[in-house]
Design a protein around this motif. Structure first.
Motif, PDB file in Angstrom:
ATOM      1  N   ALA A 252      -1.697  12.538   9.494  1.00  0.00           N
ATOM      2  CA  ALA A 252      -0.401  13.035   9.039  1.00  0.00           C
ATOM      3  C   ALA A 252       0.652  11.944   9.021  1.00  0.00           C
ATOM      4  O   ALA A 252       1.529  11.930   8.149  1.00  0.00           O
TER       5      ALA A 252
ATOM      6  N   VAL B 178       3.832  11.442   6.166  1.00  0.00           N
ATOM      7  CA  VAL B 178       5.082  12.014   6.657  1.00  0.00           C
ATOM      8  C   VAL B 178       6.071  10.878   6.873  1.00  0.00           C
ATOM      9  O   VAL B 178       5.730   9.851   7.468  1.00  0.00           O
ATOM     10  N   ASP B 179       7.295  11.049   6.366  1.00  0.00           N
ATOM     11  CA  ASP B 179       8.341  10.067   6.632  1.00  0.00           C
ATOM     12  C   ASP B 179       9.644  10.810   6.937  1.00  0.00           C
ATOM     13  O   ASP B 179       9.657  12.040   7.083  1.00  0.00           O
ATOM     14  N   ARG B 180      10.729  10.089   6.988  1.00  0.00           N
ATOM     15  CA  ARG B 180      12.003  10.702   7.394  1.00  0.00           C
ATOM     16  C   ARG B 180      12.508  11.710   6.377  1.00  0.00           C
ATOM     17  O   ARG B 180      13.385  12.518   6.673  1.00  0.00           O
TER      18      ARG B 180
ATOM     19  N   THR C  29      10.450  13.920   4.898  1.00  0.00           N
ATOM     20  CA  THR C  29       9.556  15.075   4.888  1.00  0.00           C
ATOM     21  C   THR C  29      10.219  16.248   5.595  1.00  0.00           C
ATOM     22  O   THR C  29      10.573  16.158   6.772  1.00  0.00           O
TER      23      THR C  29
ATOM     24  N   TYR D 159       5.278  19.770   6.553  1.00  0.00           N
ATOM     25  CA  TYR D 159       3.936  19.387   6.119  1.00  0.00           C
ATOM     26  C   TYR D 159       2.916  20.191   6.906  1.00  0.00           C
ATOM     27  O   TYR D 159       2.879  20.152   8.132  1.00  0.00           O
TER      28      TYR D 159
ATOM     29  N   ASP E  44       3.579  22.707  11.877  1.00  0.00           N
ATOM     30  CA  ASP E  44       4.275  21.844  10.921  1.00  0.00           C
ATOM     31  C   ASP E  44       4.199  20.424  11.458  1.00  0.00           C
ATOM     32  O   ASP E  44       4.794  20.109  12.491  1.00  0.00           O
TER      33      ASP E  44
ATOM     34  N   SER F 276       5.418  17.737  10.278  1.00  0.00           N
ATOM     35  CA  SER F 276       6.571  16.871  10.021  1.00  0.00           C
ATOM     36  C   SER F 276       7.385  16.650  11.287  1.00  0.00           C
ATOM     37  O   SER F 276       8.239  15.767  11.345  1.00  0.00           O
TER      38      SER F 276
ATOM     39  N   ARG G 267       9.432  18.972  12.447  1.00  0.00           N
ATOM     40  CA  ARG G 267      10.702  19.688  12.293  1.00  0.00           C
ATOM     41  C   ARG G 267      10.627  21.154  12.707  1.00  0.00           C
ATOM     42  O   ARG G 267      11.594  21.903  12.553  1.00  0.00           O
TER      43      ARG G 267
ATOM     44  N   ASP H 186      -3.530  21.075   1.603  1.00  0.00           N
ATOM     45  CA  ASP H 186      -2.275  20.561   2.165  1.00  0.00           C
ATOM     46  C   ASP H 186      -1.060  21.011   1.355  1.00  0.00           C
ATOM     47  O   ASP H 186      -1.092  21.013   0.123  1.00  0.00           O
TER      48      ASP H 186
ATOM     49  N   ARG I  69       3.132  20.123   1.247  1.00  0.00           N
ATOM     50  CA  ARG I  69       4.187  19.245   1.761  1.00  0.00           C
ATOM     51  C   ARG I  69       5.472  19.490   0.989  1.00  0.00           C
ATOM     52  O   ARG I  69       5.460  19.637  -0.235  1.00  0.00           O
TER      53      ARG I  69
ATOM     54  N   THR J 182       9.236  17.696   0.546  1.00  0.00           N
ATOM     55  CA  THR J 182       9.983  16.462   0.772  1.00  0.00           C
ATOM     56  C   THR J 182      11.414  16.651   0.295  1.00  0.00           C
ATOM     57  O   THR J 182      11.643  17.242  -0.767  1.00  0.00           O
TER      58      THR J 182
END
Length: 597
Positions: free
Chosen positions: A341, A345-347, A349, A352, A370, A372, A374, A577, A579, A581
């Protein structure tokens, strides 16, 4: 415009129209997309009558080369292979002129060339030693190409390694009469490079008047000592004989080997530099073949002579045809390892979810995390008339998916049959507005056969009645504010009520195929939404303003779409999956990494 349609139009269209359809410098000449699942290999047979002492006329071949360079990006042409008999007598004068003509594509289009019996002393095999042909077309010239893999010690046999459709392909260009040492070199090359292989040579098969091909004496030797025992060889191409023809032989592994003869020197103007395009399509598992003469294609239709007009394109079933070929089954590739993951996943996201966590439960009340970070965790809930089999974990997955797992939903209108994955009402995703843009991605596969009535089943949605958000522009105030659905015709439908303004832009795709994984992406740049299927933008994306999502704090849901906050059916098929963003992504930034199959 598709090339076949362009050829049709060229028969009757004025020259100006043709130029518009295929502009000379519309794209960079060297642009080739090695990751696209569709590409072409051009085949050029005997050009000997264009290089015949003082009767030589290289103009048709120059036009062919110009065409290939101009069309390389549009047709995604990976390579050109010449099948021998470049010249009529193999004299230094003829060979030098041919070499000068080939300089048009040197460094611009990878190609192979091999000696036919008219290019060298045809009474000897590849141990014949120096020749004008070898001086002009030998390894010293070919090694300028990035695809050149190597040559036999004598220099008359060469190997070329292509990268196309995300994998490697080998082309062996073998001398008119390959020696035992040449065969040993070819076998060694095949052993070192276990990739799909095309064998090209001048003399391998001939055809009867009906176009059925048979191995020649030299072809039988090649078959017995090289081809039938090497399962990676799936296609052979040769010239020398006419008429053209084809057949299918079984190798030692019981697999098909397609044997094709391509030669048009008996046609008007010695074939006029006529080429074949072998169009490989690894999505449809087909090879589409067409044969045409760019020199005549470029002529003003009103000024073409009758012979030019009838030779623009050849349409018999040995000149234009399609082959079904399951590349994945014949040449399976090692599956890439699942991507963790953290790699996707980045800032930006917002959420996910994937379904490969060890021991992942899909019992009612089970949690799907999740990844991400979050906190948008999902809870499994089945509809009233569902069983354990309504939702199961599956190992099936899209080849480009980070996770090698999915969920199999068996929803329907049965009534109230299906399963949902829902966030808690207060999860961050339930109130996110995405005013600056967003991208929603999901991997989806519809069953084959596609049985039952599943019209308007939901893939994912934000719960909430549009009317409660003050939105009244759409089909019903009771439908949710954002949903991704499949219609009765299997059209993808993205319905959105924007946060800003009372807008209800709805996107529609083509009919989604069954039995094949699809990557779906909704991209919003803060102004409008554009839906992509397998990295390709669909046609029916409205230009209405679409800023933000009118979320109401109610659950985000995978596997169904509500109406008036109720669920009457669930999704039918697989979902991988998912996601979300918080910004607009480019196709190369999607989860498959720009590689779609």
């Amino acid at each position: 415009m598709e090339r076949r349609n362009l050829l049709r139009a060229a028969v009757a269209a004025p020259a100006a129209t043709l130029v518009t359809a295929a502009p000379a410098h519309a794209t960079p000449a060297n642009k080739f997309d090695s990751s696209s699942p569709r590409f072409a290999i051009a085949v050029l047979p005997d050009t000997q009558y264009l290089f015949d002492a003082d009767s030589a006329d290289p103009a048709p071949l120059r036009e062919t080369f110009g065409y290939l360079l101009e069309q390389r990006a549009e047709d995604n042409i990976a390579f050109l292979t010449h099948l021998g008999d470049v010249t009529e007598h193999g004299t230094e004068q003829e060979i030098v002129l041919a070499g000068q003509t080939f300089s048009r594509i040197d460094g611009k289009l990878p190609y192979s060339v091999l000696a036919g019996n008219h290019d060298i002393d045809g009474s000897k095999d590849d141990q014949r030693g120096p020749s004008a042909y070898l001086s002009t077309f030998g390894p010293q010239r070919q090694r300028r190409s990035k695809t050149f893999l190597g040559a036999s010690k004598d220099g008359y046999n060469s190997a070329h390694l292509l990268e196309a459709a995300g994998r490697k392909w080998l082309i062996l260009a073998l001398d008119w009469r390959i020696s035992d040492s040449g065969l040993a070199w070819a076998r060694e090359t095949l052993t070192k490079h276990q990739v799909p292989t095309i064998v090209t040579t001048h003399d391998l098969a001939y055809a009867d008047d009906g176009g059925l091909a048979y191995l020649s004496g030299n072809g039988q030797r090649l078959w017995d000592q090289l081809i039938k025992g090497n399962d990676r060889i799936f296609l052979t191409l040769n010239g020398h004989y006419w008429p053209p023809g084809r057949t299918v032989l079984k190798n030692d592994a019981g697999h098909d080997v397609h044997v094709h003869i391509t030669n048009y020197q008996d046609r008007y103007y010695g074939g006029a530099g006529m080429i074949r395009l072998y169009r490989f399509d690894l999505v449809r598992n087909r090879i589409d073949v067409e044969t045409f003469a760019p020199w005549f294609l470029a002529r003003d239709p009103a000024r073409r002579t009758p012979l030019e007009a009838e030779t623009i394109e050849l349409t018999s079933d040995v000149d234009r045809f399609s082959l079904d070929f399951d590349f994945g089954a014949r040449f399976p590739q090692a599956q890439p390892a699942p991507r963790p993951a953290a790699q996707v996943v980045d800032r930006h996201t917002a959420a996910y979810w994937r379904f490969d966590e060890k021991g992942q439960s899909v019992a009612d009340g089970a949690t799907i995390r999740d990844l991400s970070g979050r906190g948008n965790h999902l809870t499994v809930r089945r509809l009233a008339n569902s069983t354990d089999q309504t939702l199961t974990v599956s190992a099936e997955h899209h080849p480009g998916a980070p996770a090698h797992a999915s969920l199999r939903f068996d929803g329907g209108k049965g009534p109230d049959r299906g399963a949902t994955l829902q966030t808690a009402a207060g999860a961050p995703i339930t109130t996110a507005k995405f005013l600056d843009g967003y991208t929603i991605e999901a991997f989806v596969k519809l069953p084959e056969p596609f049985e039952g009535d599943h019209a308007w089943m939901g893939i994912l949605s934000w719960e909430g009645r549009a009317g409660d958000a003050g939105k009244h522009s759409g089909w019903s105030d009771l439908e949710p504010t954002c949903s991704l659905n499949v219609s009765g015709e299997r059209f993808l439908q993205y319905v959105l009520y924007s946060e800003i303004g009372d807008h209800n832009p709805t996107s529609w795709s083509h009919a989604l195929p069954t039995g094949v994984w699809q990557h779906l992406a909704v991209v919003n740049d803060g102004r409008r939404s554009v839906v992509h299927v397998n990295g390709s933008k669909i046609a029916r994306n409205p230009t209405q303003p679409a800023r933000g999502i009118a979320t109401l704090g109610r659950p985000f849901v995978i596997g169904a779409t509500s109406f008036d906050l109720k669920y009457g059916q669930g999704f039918y098929g697989w979902i991988g999956d998912v996601r979300i963003t918080g910004r607009a992504l480019r196709p190369e930034q999607f989860l498959p990494g720009g590689h779609f199959r």
